[in-house]
Every structure is written in C-alpha cells, then in structure tokens.
Design an enzyme around this catalytic site. Structure first.
Site, short mmCIF file in Angstrom:
data_model
loop_
_atom_site.label_atom_id
_atom_site.label_comp_id
_atom_site.label_asym_id
_atom_site.label_seq_id
_atom_site.Cartn_x
_atom_site.Cartn_y
_atom_site.Cartn_z
N GLY A 255 -4.54 -7.72 -1.02
CA GLY A 255 -4.34 -7.56 0.43
C GLY A 255 -5.62 -7.12 1.12
N ASP A 256 -6.41 -6.31 0.43
CA ASP A 256 -7.68 -5.86 1.02
C ASP A 256 -8.68 -7.01 1.06
OD1 ASP A 256 -6.48 -3.35 1.08
OD2 ASP A 256 -7.26 -2.84 -0.90
O1 KDG Z 1 -4.91 -1.85 -1.71
C1 KDG Z 1 -5.42 -1.31 -2.90
C2 KDG Z 1 -5.28 0.17 -2.81
O2 KDG Z 1 -3.93 0.49 -2.91
C3 KDG Z 1 -5.98 0.90 -3.90
O3 KDG Z 1 -7.35 0.61 -3.87
C4 KDG Z 1 -5.79 2.37 -3.86
O4 KDG Z 1 -6.22 2.94 -1.61
C5 KDG Z 1 -5.47 2.98 -2.54
C6 KDG Z 1 -4.18 3.63 -2.42
O5 KDG Z 1 -4.12 4.59 -1.69
O6 KDG Z 1 -3.20 3.19 -3.03
#
Ligand code: KDG
Length: 314
Positions: A255-256
């Site tokens: 998603g990122d």
């Molecule tokens: O979208 C990926 C993120 O979930 C992971 O990098 C960790 O930021 C994060 C989280 O808070 O879950």
C-alpha cells in the site's frame, strides 16, 4: 513531498513459519511514511521526513538508512526520553503476516504540536499522512491534525492513507472519528477495502470512493491488491487493473508502494488514472521482498517493468 510518522526497526525471521519457532532474524526498517518517502526518492523526487527517534543505536540506524535513500532527515529529532520503536513481522507462506509492536511510549509517540516543525512541513507541494501517526498518542494525534490543517492553509496537496492498525487504537470509535477528520482535510485519500469497511461500513470499492468524496476528499483511490484499484475524483470513477505477481513474498508495504507510485505520478503532472496505473506497478514491486522498502523500484526498473524502456542486463 514531506511526511511525518514513526519509523521502527523491523525484525523478521530468516525462515517462514510461526514467530515462536524462529531462531534467526534479519533487520530492516518499517514505517508506512518512510516507505512512501523512500519510494518517491527512488523515483527521483525530493522528499523530507520528520519524526522523533531514540538516542540509541536503533535510532541511529534508522536515520542513516532513510538519509542513505536520499530522503531529507534534517528535522528528525533524537531524544533521551524514550527508545526507538521496534516491530517484529512474521513470514508466512500465505496470508497477511502477523506483526508484533514494541513501540508503546516510543520516541516517535512523543511528537506533539508544540515542537512540530510547521515551517518545514508546509514548505513543499505535498504533505503525506497516515492513520498510524494519530494512533500513537494524543499528542501525535494533535500533531497530525495540525500538520494537515497548516498544509491545507498553505495551499499544499494533502494525501492520506488511513492504514488501519487496530492494535494501536484505544477504540474503533476514536479511530473512526480521527480518520474522518483527516479524510475531510485531505485532497487525496488512499484506503484499502479493509479501511473502507472500517470507516464507512461497506466493502464496495465504488461506495468507499464515493464516501471519501462526500467527506471532502478531492480524489479517492481504493486499493484492491492484485485486482488493481478504483479511482474517483468527482467527474469520473474508473477501475484500473493491477498486476498478478507470480510469487508474493510479503504483501506488507504494498500500500505504501502504491501511494509512492500514485504521488510520484501526480507530481509529474499525470492524471489520476495514469497515476493509479503507476501506483499498481510500484505496489506490485513491493510485494516481491520480505522487507517493506527493499523491493521499491528505481525509475529505471519501473520504466522497464511497464515496457517504456528495454532492460540491458549483460
Ligand atoms: O504499511 C507498512 C507498515 O505497516 C509497516 O511499515 C509498519 O508503519 C508500520 C506500522 O505501523 O504498522
């Protein structure tokens, strides 16, 4: 583009299977906002990130990693008051891996409106926020809302990925109320189906997109994984097909990658449908590795993947 949020040391087993039986681990970085920032930097854009890290080896490692990817970290603060957060992520052969957070009371949870670098955060074209930061503490919630308000006043484009992390919220009501405030302050909203269901009580992508627009967003892009995404901006609603990745190693971070691809494309002047095509491609890259950021493509890799450039491998 500038962003703010917590970045943690990511620890994951070298092998697949339940965490309790894992003996060997690898280390990397996790944090939705820096994943997006790194994705944009790899595609050649100027990006900055604000956060707080502990004055400890983990904080040093994270700042070094993010800076090494070409993201500006000049406003990142180191504090003795709390440690850097850590996250463990299982590796599974199928399905979403479980994550285990060691971040309660972390350095990043101390971010607050009082010391937010507002001038820095409003001196860009885009501000990217997620629904993770406001879940970290009350002061983080206030800081996130303040950043969105100030960016809007400054005429910036605010993008928001709800990134529902139920483990972090005290209640679903608080989560929903906060997220809807952020949707209404955002120009671009990027929910997945799970987020849409949590916020609007429907898992119909067109209905989720319409609900985002009703709440004040200019563009909504609803992510459907390998099936692509639905993009809507008030004048048009379109389904854009995605990519069937042959071997998904880890869907976390896709998603990122999607957000990075979408924002890069919009910054480059492309329309929402073209931006969604790029978003699908970058999201697909992210699923091919166990870490969150290692699979994100460079500009050249992306061009080869979408057929705009020939690969010269030997
Ligand atoms: O979208 C990926 C993120 O979930 C992971 O990098 C960790 O930021 C994060 C989280 O808070 O879950």
């Amino acid at each position: 583009m500038v962003t703010l949020g917590e970045t943690m040391v990511l620890v994951y087993p070298s092998t697949t299977g339940p965490m309790k039986h894992a003996h060997e681990f690898e280390k990397s970085l996790a944090g939705a906002e820096t994943n997006v920032a790194i994705g944009l930097a790899r595609l050649g854009h100027d990006v900055g990130w604000y956060s707080k890290l502990g004055t400890d080896p983990h904080g040093e490692y994270l700042e070094f990693f993010v800076r090494g990817e070409g993201v500006d970290t000049t406003t990142v603060e180191f504090t003795d008051e709390a440690p850097t957060g850590i996250m463990f992520k299982e590796r599974r052969e199928f399905g979403e891996p479980a994550v285990h957070y060691y971040r309660h009371g972390s350095a990043a949870s101390l971010m607050s409106p009082d010391d937010l670098p507002v001038d820095y955060l409003t001196n860009a074209e885009y501000l990217h926020l997620t629904g993770i930061t406001p879940a970290l503490s009350e002061s983080c919630r206030d800081a996130t809302l303040l950043a969105a308000e100030r960016a809007t006043e400054a005429g910036m484009t605010v993008s928001f990925d709800p990134n529902v992390r139920r483990k972090l919220w005290e209640s679903d009501e608080r989560m929903r109320e906060t997220m809807l405030d952020l949707v209404s302050l955002s120009d671009i909203v990027l929910p997945g189906i799970e987020e849409g269901a949590a916020l609007f009580g429907t898992d119909d992508p067109e209905a989720i997109a319409a609900a985002c627009l009703d709440h004040g967003a200019g563009t909504a892009v609803v992510k459907l994984g390998a099936a692509g995404a639905v993009v809507a901006d008030g004048s048009t609603t379109e389904r854009v097909s995605g990519y069937d990745v042959e071997r998904v190693v880890d869907p976390v971070g896709a998603g990122d990658g999607f957000a990075a691809g979408f924002l890069a494309s919009r910054i480059e002047g492309q329309g929402p449908v073209e931006a969604t095509e790029t978003a699908n491609a970058v999201g697909a890259f992210a699923t091919t590795v166990a870490g969150d950021t290692e699979g994100l493509p460079t500009r050249k890799e992306l061009d080869v993947f979408v057929g705009e450039r020939d690969a010269v491998r030997r």
